[in-house]
Write an enzyme that holds these catalytic residues in place. Structure first.
Site, PDB file in Angstrom:
ATOM      1  N   ARG A   3       0.820  -1.211   0.000  1.00 29.36           N
ATOM      2  CA  ARG A   3       0.000   0.000   0.000  1.00 29.36           C
ATOM      3  C   ARG A   3       0.853   1.260   0.000  1.00 29.36           C
ATOM      4  O   ARG A   3       0.513   2.258  -0.634  1.00 29.36           O
ATOM      5  CB  ARG A   3      -0.951  -0.032   1.197  1.00 29.36           C
ATOM      6  CG  ARG A   3      -2.062  -1.056   0.965  1.00 29.36           C
ATOM      7  CD  ARG A   3      -2.505  -1.720   2.231  1.00 29.36           C
ATOM      8  NE  ARG A   3      -3.697  -2.529   2.032  1.00 29.36           N
ATOM      9  CZ  ARG A   3      -3.682  -3.837   1.707  1.00 29.36           C
ATOM     10  NH1 ARG A   3      -2.534  -4.481   1.545  1.00 29.36           N
ATOM     11  NH2 ARG A   3      -4.814  -4.502   1.572  1.00 29.36           N
ATOM     12  N   ASP A  34      -4.105 -15.682   6.779  1.00 27.26           N
ATOM     13  CA  ASP A  34      -2.814 -16.172   6.266  1.00 27.26           C
ATOM     14  C   ASP A  34      -2.094 -17.076   7.270  1.00 27.26           C
ATOM     15  O   ASP A  34      -1.073 -17.681   6.937  1.00 27.26           O
ATOM     16  CB  ASP A  34      -1.909 -14.991   5.902  1.00 27.26           C
ATOM     17  CG  ASP A  34      -2.458 -14.215   4.709  1.00 27.26           C
ATOM     18  OD1 ASP A  34      -3.193 -14.816   3.896  1.00 27.26           O
ATOM     19  OD2 ASP A  34      -2.167 -13.019   4.594  1.00 27.26           O
ATOM     20  N   LYS A  65      -5.937 -19.307  -2.134  1.00 28.74           N
ATOM     21  CA  LYS A  65      -4.659 -18.643  -1.845  1.00 28.74           C
ATOM     22  C   LYS A  65      -3.586 -19.121  -2.830  1.00 28.74           C
ATOM     23  O   LYS A  65      -3.907 -19.686  -3.861  1.00 28.74           O
ATOM     24  CB  LYS A  65      -4.271 -18.896  -0.385  1.00 28.74           C
ATOM     25  CG  LYS A  65      -5.272 -18.303   0.609  1.00 28.74           C
ATOM     26  CD  LYS A  65      -5.341 -16.799   0.463  1.00 28.74           C
ATOM     27  CE  LYS A  65      -6.425 -16.193   1.333  1.00 28.74           C
ATOM     28  NZ  LYS A  65      -6.596 -14.767   1.094  1.00 28.74           N
ATOM     29  N   ARG A 112       3.762 -19.879   2.433  1.00 25.68           N
ATOM     30  CA  ARG A 112       3.300 -20.132   3.808  1.00 25.68           C
ATOM     31  C   ARG A 112       3.180 -21.630   4.109  1.00 25.68           C
ATOM     32  O   ARG A 112       3.337 -22.049   5.250  1.00 25.68           O
ATOM     33  CB  ARG A 112       1.985 -19.405   4.068  1.00 25.68           C
ATOM     34  CG  ARG A 112       2.110 -17.890   3.886  1.00 25.68           C
ATOM     35  CD  ARG A 112       1.054 -17.127   4.630  1.00 25.68           C
ATOM     36  NE  ARG A 112       0.833 -15.809   4.065  1.00 25.68           N
ATOM     37  CZ  ARG A 112       1.609 -14.746   4.275  1.00 25.68           C
ATOM     38  NH1 ARG A 112       2.658 -14.837   5.056  1.00 25.68           N
ATOM     39  NH2 ARG A 112       1.327 -13.585   3.717  1.00 25.68           N
TER      40      ARG A 112
HETATM   41  C1  S3P Z   1      -4.117  -9.251   1.727  1.00 26.57           C
HETATM   42  C2  S3P Z   1      -5.392  -9.700   1.974  1.00 26.57           C
HETATM   43  C3  S3P Z   1      -5.700 -11.125   2.171  1.00 26.57           C
HETATM   44  C4  S3P Z   1      -4.465 -11.932   2.477  1.00 26.57           C
HETATM   45  C5  S3P Z   1      -3.327 -11.615   1.570  1.00 26.57           C
HETATM   46  C6  S3P Z   1      -2.952 -10.141   1.679  1.00 26.57           C
HETATM   47  C7  S3P Z   1      -3.917  -7.805   1.510  1.00 26.57           C
HETATM   48  O1  S3P Z   1      -6.290 -11.638   0.979  1.00 26.57           O
HETATM   49  O2  S3P Z   1      -4.753 -13.309   2.421  1.00 26.57           O
HETATM   50  O3  S3P Z   1      -2.185 -12.373   1.882  1.00 26.57           O
HETATM   51  O4  S3P Z   1      -2.747  -7.346   1.561  1.00 26.57           O
HETATM   52  O5  S3P Z   1      -4.898  -7.094   1.294  1.00 26.57           O
HETATM   53  P1  S3P Z   1      -7.866 -11.525   0.694  1.00 26.57           P
HETATM   54  O6  S3P Z   1      -8.189 -10.103   0.428  1.00 26.57           O
HETATM   55  O7  S3P Z   1      -8.074 -12.385  -0.538  1.00 26.57           O
HETATM   56  O8  S3P Z   1      -8.546 -12.074   1.899  1.00 26.57           O
END
Ligand code: S3P
Length: 426
Positions: free
Chosen positions: A27, A313, A340, A386
């Site tokens: 971000r 995660d 995932k 992971r």
């Molecule tokens: C993430 C959101 C999650 C997570 C991923 C990172 C993010 O995914 O599993 O590792 O940085 O917004 P989802 O939005 O599919 O739940």
């Protein structure tokens, strides 16, 4: 490549840091690239996923440089982005692809987002759908990557997301910041809120009311400086290793402890783990803490559905904690794990079965039986970072150890993972 992970003969001890949070860093890079001025990001992970995001913006003309441990971004505002001449390769990173889909849907040029074999299997309809409702033109290949984006002027929407996904929410918010009017997104459960916190850090106005987040369009971002907290999702592997090896005493310093991410701490504590918050403060609008974990006997528990978005995660390594605990652990409503980097229900139950662990999948619930002791085996990461790290943690408690193939994928989120384990096992 294949690595051997031997059972540790002594408790784990020591103090360490983990790489900067992957979610937060994505971000910071994305917003720094479209903000005006120079953004400086300290403690940016060198993991492959974050590098995919940096490389994507390089392709769109954004200049980056390293100043020691700090990543500097020369942002030229929303209009500073240039049309990429080639396909943007998001590698293994779902966050890069979904967040960029939202951002690029509102830019006045065309772009193609692609990724590796794993990313090409993952569902993209969840972002295509709301972006299309905003007037965006995003085409997938039967709802999957590659994504072809024809950037358009967008309009705000009121969207009730069927999934609690921070990636979906963030894609919609990044589109919404550029759209005409207001964009509101409601989630079934609250997902991680790093996008909201980061956007505020870049001067945007983001409103939240319960499970609904709203932004007005036409907002400019201004450059900022920030330090990324340690990644709690990486800390989780070290924490489970320390919690499950009797006599261990390990401190993990400066870990991001945003409550939308710390389900793993709650679950481990419910299993009887001894986790102490030794010091806490704030960094980049995010709560940060030093965690101290001591080894103890864990017991099975029931992990409720509400915990899923805050723990998503960390289930692979929690399956390992459950296998090493006394009694049975029930993980409810973890169906999202199927989407995932691998189908983590299939890959984890399959690999743990090779180590003699009994599991049962009932619909979207997973039951893991503990107390059996782990058996030496040759296991496989399925190229999922992971899964690789969770199995390595299991190996530390396996008489005769394990051999783990394709372990190299740990570089996606935790380069230096095996070295970190070595540091606390001597
Ligand atoms: C993430 C959101 C999650 C997570 C991923 C990172 C993010 O995914 O599993 O590792 O940085 O917004 P989802 O939005 O599919 O739940």
């Amino acid at each position: 490549m294949t690595v051997r992970v031997e059972q540790v003969v002594r408790p784990l001890r020591g103090e360490l840091e983990v790489p900067g949070d992957k979610s937060i860093a994505h971000r910071a890079v994305i917003m720094g690239a479209v903000a005006r001025g120079e953004t400086r990001i300290e403690n940016m992970s060198r993991g492959a996923d974050n590098s995919s995001t940096v490389a994507a913006f390089r392709r769109m003309g954004v200049a980056f440089r390293r100043d020691g441990g700090t990543l500097c971004i020369e942002g030229g505002g929303w209009d500073g982005l240039q049309a990429p001449r080639e396909t943007i390769d998001c590698g293994n990173s779902g966050t890069t692809m979904r967040l960029l889909a939202g951002l690029l849907a509102g830019r006045p040029f065309d772009a193609i987002l692609d990724g590796d074999d794993s990313l090409r299997t993952r569902p993209m309809k969840r972002v295509i759908e709301p972006l299309t409702r905003m007037g965006g033109r995003v085409a997938g290949n039967e709802g999957r990557a590659p994504l072809e984006i024809h950037g358009q002027p967008l309009h705000g929407i009121d969207y009730a997301s069927p999934v609690a996904s921070a990636q979906v929410k963030s894609a919609v918010l990044l589109a919404g910041l550029q759209a005409r009017g207001e964009t509101r997104i409601e989630e079934p459960y609250r997902s991680r809120d790093h996008t909201e916190i980061m956007a505020r850090g870049f001067g945007a106005v983001v409103e939240r009311d319960g499970r609904t987040v709203a932004v007005k369009g036409g907002q400019e971002l201004s450059a900022t400086q920030l330090k990324v907290p340690g990644d709690v999702s990486s800390a989780a592997f070290i924490a489970v290793a320390a919690a499950t090896i009797p006599g261990s005493d390990v401190s993990i310093l400066a870990v991001g402890c945003n409550p939308t991410r710390t389900g793993v701490i709650d679950v481990l504590r419910a299993m009887g783990a001894d986790i102490e918050v030794a010091r806490s403060w704030e960094e980049a609008g995010e709560p940060v803490a030093d965690l101290r974990i001591r080894g103890s006997e864990l017991r099975g528990t029931e992990v409720e559905a509400e915990l899923a978005p805050r723990t998503i995660d960390e289930y692979p390594v929690l399956f390992v904690a459950a296998a090493l605990a006394g009694g049975t652990t029930l993980f409810r409503d973890v169906g999202e794990l199927r989407f995932k980097e691998s189908d983590r229900i299939a890959t984890m139950t399959g690999e743990l079965a090779k180590m003699g662990v009994r599991t049962e999948v009932r619909g979207d619930d997973v039951m893991v039986e503990g107390a059996g002791g782990l058996k030496s085996a040759a296991v496989e990461s399925h190229d999922d970072h992971r899964v690789a790290m969770a199995l390595a943690v299991a190996g530390l408690s396996t008489p005769g150890g394990i051999s783990l193939s394709n372990e190299d994928c740990v570089r996606v989120s935790f380069p230096g993972f095996f070295e970190s384990l070595g540091k606390i096992s001597n």
